[in-house]
Design an enzyme around this catalytic site. Sequence first.
Site, PDB file in Angstrom:
ATOM      1  N   ARG A 171      -8.546  -6.855  13.601  1.00  0.00           N
ATOM      2  CA  ARG A 171      -7.736  -6.084  14.526  1.00  0.00           C
ATOM      3  C   ARG A 171      -8.553  -4.861  14.946  1.00  0.00           C
ATOM      4  O   ARG A 171      -9.227  -4.238  14.110  1.00  0.00           O
ATOM      5  CB  ARG A 171      -6.454  -5.650  13.797  1.00  0.00           C
ATOM      6  N   ASP A 180     -10.271   0.651   1.056  1.00  0.00           N
ATOM      7  CA  ASP A 180     -10.309   2.076   1.344  1.00  0.00           C
ATOM      8  C   ASP A 180     -11.681   2.622   0.936  1.00  0.00           C
ATOM      9  O   ASP A 180     -12.464   1.922   0.277  1.00  0.00           O
ATOM     10  CB  ASP A 180      -9.194   2.794   0.570  1.00  0.00           C
ATOM     11  N   TYR A 187      -9.649  -5.359   3.036  1.00  0.00           N
ATOM     12  CA  TYR A 187      -8.968  -4.159   3.525  1.00  0.00           C
ATOM     13  C   TYR A 187      -9.242  -3.032   2.519  1.00  0.00           C
ATOM     14  O   TYR A 187      -8.343  -2.564   1.837  1.00  0.00           O
ATOM     15  CB  TYR A 187      -7.475  -4.471   3.620  1.00  0.00           C
ATOM     16  N   GLU A 226      -3.566   6.364  18.737  1.00  0.00           N
ATOM     17  CA  GLU A 226      -4.187   5.088  18.318  1.00  0.00           C
ATOM     18  C   GLU A 226      -3.425   3.917  18.917  1.00  0.00           C
ATOM     19  O   GLU A 226      -2.258   3.696  18.594  1.00  0.00           O
ATOM     20  CB  GLU A 226      -4.145   4.950  16.790  1.00  0.00           C
ATOM     21  N   ARG A 231       0.827  -1.205   0.000  1.00  0.00           N
ATOM     22  CA  ARG A 231       0.000   0.000   0.000  1.00  0.00           C
ATOM     23  C   ARG A 231       0.867   1.264   0.000  1.00  0.00           C
ATOM     24  O   ARG A 231       0.421   2.321  -0.401  1.00  0.00           O
ATOM     25  CB  ARG A 231      -0.878   0.032   1.265  1.00  0.00           C
ATOM     26  N   ARG A 233       9.579   5.995  -3.542  1.00  0.00           N
ATOM     27  CA  ARG A 233       9.860   6.944  -4.638  1.00  0.00           C
ATOM     28  C   ARG A 233      11.282   7.451  -4.577  1.00  0.00           C
ATOM     29  O   ARG A 233      11.811   7.667  -3.493  1.00  0.00           O
ATOM     30  CB  ARG A 233       8.993   8.202  -4.491  1.00  0.00           C
ATOM     31  N   ARG A 236       0.166   5.850  16.116  1.00  0.00           N
ATOM     32  CA  ARG A 236       0.249   7.192  15.533  1.00  0.00           C
ATOM     33  C   ARG A 236      -0.499   8.213  16.388  1.00  0.00           C
ATOM     34  O   ARG A 236      -1.370   7.843  17.181  1.00  0.00           O
ATOM     35  CB  ARG A 236      -0.259   7.222  14.087  1.00  0.00           C
TER      36      ARG A 236
HETATM   37  P1  FAD Z   1     -18.265   0.681   8.084  1.00  0.00           P
HETATM   38  O1  FAD Z   1     -17.863   2.106   7.971  1.00  0.00           O
HETATM   39  O2  FAD Z   1     -17.585  -0.187   9.094  1.00  0.00           O
HETATM   40  O3  FAD Z   1     -19.839   0.609   8.294  1.00  0.00           O
HETATM   41  C1  FAD Z   1     -20.509  -0.542   8.695  1.00  0.00           C
HETATM   42  C2  FAD Z   1     -21.644  -0.109   9.612  1.00  0.00           C
HETATM   43  O4  FAD Z   1     -22.462  -1.240   9.900  1.00  0.00           O
HETATM   44  C3  FAD Z   1     -21.137   0.430  10.951  1.00  0.00           C
HETATM   45  O5  FAD Z   1     -21.637   1.731  11.161  1.00  0.00           O
HETATM   46  C4  FAD Z   1     -21.699  -0.565  11.962  1.00  0.00           C
HETATM   47  O6  FAD Z   1     -22.091   0.038  13.173  1.00  0.00           O
HETATM   48  C5  FAD Z   1     -22.906  -1.127  11.222  1.00  0.00           C
HETATM   49  N1  FAD Z   1     -23.311  -2.452  11.691  1.00  0.00           N
HETATM   50  C6  FAD Z   1     -22.542  -3.551  11.771  1.00  0.00           C
HETATM   51  N2  FAD Z   1     -23.264  -4.573  12.296  1.00  0.00           N
HETATM   52  C7  FAD Z   1     -24.513  -4.098  12.534  1.00  0.00           C
HETATM   53  C8  FAD Z   1     -25.687  -4.671  13.089  1.00  0.00           C
HETATM   54  N3  FAD Z   1     -25.715  -5.928  13.519  1.00  0.00           N
HETATM   55  N4  FAD Z   1     -26.791  -3.893  13.195  1.00  0.00           N
HETATM   56  C9  FAD Z   1     -26.776  -2.590  12.803  1.00  0.00           C
HETATM   57  N5  FAD Z   1     -25.666  -2.002  12.282  1.00  0.00           N
HETATM   58  C10 FAD Z   1     -24.560  -2.747  12.153  1.00  0.00           C
HETATM   59  N6  FAD Z   1     -10.049   4.568   3.956  1.00  0.00           N
HETATM   60  C11 FAD Z   1      -9.531   5.532   3.155  1.00  0.00           C
HETATM   61  O7  FAD Z   1      -9.888   5.602   1.964  1.00  0.00           O
HETATM   62  N7  FAD Z   1      -8.629   6.436   3.640  1.00  0.00           N
HETATM   63  C12 FAD Z   1      -8.216   6.437   4.931  1.00  0.00           C
HETATM   64  O8  FAD Z   1      -7.402   7.272   5.338  1.00  0.00           O
HETATM   65  C13 FAD Z   1      -8.750   5.423   5.797  1.00  0.00           C
HETATM   66  N8  FAD Z   1      -8.370   5.371   7.082  1.00  0.00           N
HETATM   67  C14 FAD Z   1      -8.890   4.416   7.902  1.00  0.00           C
HETATM   68  C15 FAD Z   1      -8.494   4.393   9.229  1.00  0.00           C
HETATM   69  C16 FAD Z   1      -9.015   3.447  10.095  1.00  0.00           C
HETATM   70  C17 FAD Z   1      -8.573   3.405  11.533  1.00  0.00           C
HETATM   71  C18 FAD Z   1      -9.949   2.479   9.605  1.00  0.00           C
HETATM   72  C19 FAD Z   1     -10.503   1.437  10.520  1.00  0.00           C
HETATM   73  C20 FAD Z   1     -10.345   2.496   8.282  1.00  0.00           C
HETATM   74  C21 FAD Z   1      -9.826   3.458   7.411  1.00  0.00           C
HETATM   75  N9  FAD Z   1     -10.211   3.530   6.085  1.00  0.00           N
HETATM   76  C22 FAD Z   1      -9.681   4.497   5.254  1.00  0.00           C
HETATM   77  C23 FAD Z   1     -11.187   2.559   5.513  1.00  0.00           C
HETATM   78  C24 FAD Z   1     -12.629   3.073   5.552  1.00  0.00           C
HETATM   79  O9  FAD Z   1     -13.019   3.319   6.891  1.00  0.00           O
HETATM   80  C25 FAD Z   1     -13.548   2.007   4.974  1.00  0.00           C
HETATM   81  O10 FAD Z   1     -13.154   1.618   3.687  1.00  0.00           O
HETATM   82  C26 FAD Z   1     -15.025   2.444   4.868  1.00  0.00           C
HETATM   83  O11 FAD Z   1     -15.394   3.433   5.788  1.00  0.00           O
HETATM   84  C27 FAD Z   1     -15.860   1.213   5.087  1.00  0.00           C
HETATM   85  O12 FAD Z   1     -17.231   1.478   4.888  1.00  0.00           O
HETATM   86  P2  FAD Z   1     -18.283   0.318   5.164  1.00  0.00           P
HETATM   87  O13 FAD Z   1     -19.625   0.893   4.935  1.00  0.00           O
HETATM   88  O14 FAD Z   1     -17.896  -0.899   4.426  1.00  0.00           O
HETATM   89  O15 FAD Z   1     -18.074  -0.099   6.692  1.00  0.00           O
HETATM   90  N1  UDP Z   2       3.270   0.698   7.849  1.00  0.00           N
HETATM   91  C1  UDP Z   2       4.492   0.680   8.488  1.00  0.00           C
HETATM   92  N2  UDP Z   2       5.017   1.849   8.935  1.00  0.00           N
HETATM   93  C2  UDP Z   2       4.408   3.039   8.769  1.00  0.00           C
HETATM   94  C3  UDP Z   2       3.160   3.055   8.107  1.00  0.00           C
HETATM   95  C4  UDP Z   2       2.610   1.867   7.672  1.00  0.00           C
HETATM   96  O1  UDP Z   2       5.072  -0.385   8.666  1.00  0.00           O
HETATM   97  O2  UDP Z   2       4.951   4.071   9.196  1.00  0.00           O
HETATM   98  C5  UDP Z   2       2.718  -0.596   7.395  1.00  0.00           C
HETATM   99  C6  UDP Z   2       1.841  -1.255   8.475  1.00  0.00           C
HETATM  100  O3  UDP Z   2       1.962  -2.652   8.356  1.00  0.00           O
HETATM  101  C7  UDP Z   2       0.459  -0.790   8.078  1.00  0.00           C
HETATM  102  C8  UDP Z   2       0.551  -0.843   6.557  1.00  0.00           C
HETATM  103  O4  UDP Z   2       1.879  -0.404   6.269  1.00  0.00           O
HETATM  104  O5  UDP Z   2      -0.542  -1.636   8.602  1.00  0.00           O
HETATM  105  C9  UDP Z   2      -0.437   0.007   5.808  1.00  0.00           C
HETATM  106  O6  UDP Z   2      -0.290   1.343   6.234  1.00  0.00           O
HETATM  107  P1  UDP Z   2      -1.458   2.408   6.069  1.00  0.00           P
HETATM  108  O7  UDP Z   2      -0.932   3.733   6.485  1.00  0.00           O
HETATM  109  O8  UDP Z   2      -2.018   2.288   4.708  1.00  0.00           O
HETATM  110  O9  UDP Z   2      -2.494   1.863   7.154  1.00  0.00           O
HETATM  111  P2  UDP Z   2      -3.969   2.301   7.584  1.00  0.00           P
HETATM  112  O10 UDP Z   2      -4.066   3.790   7.380  1.00  0.00           O
HETATM  113  O11 UDP Z   2      -4.897   1.502   6.733  1.00  0.00           O
HETATM  114  O12 UDP Z   2      -4.034   1.919   9.028  1.00  0.00           O
END
Ligand code: FAD
Ligand code: UDP
Length: 369
Positions: free
Chosen positions: A250, A351, A349, A301, A173, A177, A281
Amino acid sequence: MVKKVDYLIVGAGLFGSVFAHEMTKRGKRCLVIDKRPNTGGNVYCENIEGINVHKYGAHIFHTNDKKIWDYVNSFVTFNRYTNSPLANYKGKLYNLPFNMNTFYQLWGVKSPEEAKQKIKEQTDILTFNKPSNLEEQALSLVGRDIYETFIKGYTEKQWGRKATQLPPFIIKRLPVRFTFDNNYFNDTYQGIPIGGYNKLINGLLKNIEVKVAIDYFDNKEYWDTISDKIVYTGKIDEYFEYCFGKLEYRSLRFENTMLNQSNYQGNAVINYTDNETPFTRIIEHKHFEFGKQSNTVITKEYPLELKSGAEPYYPINDKKNNDLYNKYKDLASSKGNIVFGGRLAEYKYYDMHQVIASALQKVQLIASK
Ligand code: FAD
Ligand code: UDP
């Protein structure tokens, strides 16, 4: 008794909201429920003293797909934020992702030629052919110095496993560069919604019936009887009552602190890449929107195992879990009137842009039948 709906959508995250929006546009009656007290799933922001705090983890939107970019911008305008996180390794700061700035800070090299030579020295001595895990993948991409400084500690904290037990794709991911470019993504389009992600979700769910703080499984029979079709975006293993066993996820604990100062770390994201610091972070939310407030909110986090009550943030896509997921997927495909979609139901996984693309594709497929 509620009037029957065409679609009962379980989950008001991005998948559920896009699906509901698109089907409503096509004349279908949708009802969205979510067990959380708010809509938006993981992209939900809580406004704390004028700062949009990314409550379930920091979210930066990025995509190469102009259609997806235009789609989200039709609900809210995005700002010009470019993610350029820093790494703090044992007190010293480095630029990410791995680029000429990082190589200069780490080795003092000033030209791409010298940097490539440094990496080559470290990759030439590797003895495996094709990388079979995250550690081997990282070593073959960037060599041991970068692996030990920026990857091993962070990865093993984040995933709670040895890097040798994780799939190679996770580290791919991150860009590598040989230019002085700190942009964390290679995508053409990137930004944060001006005014926060809730504007995007509110736009998608406008004029659609939504009920929050409702767990589908507390009254599944009822919800099933009032709907023709179900769209399920929760954990797929939970839907099937874990009949083949539990998929691993996780989780994270977010520790928020409000500080009486205007600028804590000068950047939205700083990663702590050593093994000893217990968090991965620190996010300073105001910088996503170039905030000028006199105070600030930071979030540490802390990664953790999924225990009951914790949120399943990351699917762990190793072979064991993917094999298990495939069993659930086969079972799901035998359920004709249920759509399984999103990060949890597809156990991917994903985005944000990928979740939106997946929802649009599912709607298109259904509409074309
Ligand atoms: P979710 O957002 O998980 O929505 C699922 C919903 O279903 C939740 O609100 C939950 O409460 C509900 N639900 C589950 N079970 C039930 C039930 N039994 N009854 C009623 N409701 C229920 N993506 C990016 O593009 N850029 C980023 O920088 C980025 N950062 C991230 C950082 C973190 C820490 C995490 C965890 C994810 C990140 N993502 C990022 C990914 C992004 O969050 C997801 O791709 C996207 O939001 C997922 O949408 P979703 O609708 O599939 O799931
Ligand atoms: N990662 C790492 N060091 C960093 C940033 C990311 O080793 O400083 C690795 C780590 O395994 C992480 C993965 O790269 O889970 C993907 O990073 P990303 O920033 O895309 O993670 P997310 O925002 O989805 O948590």
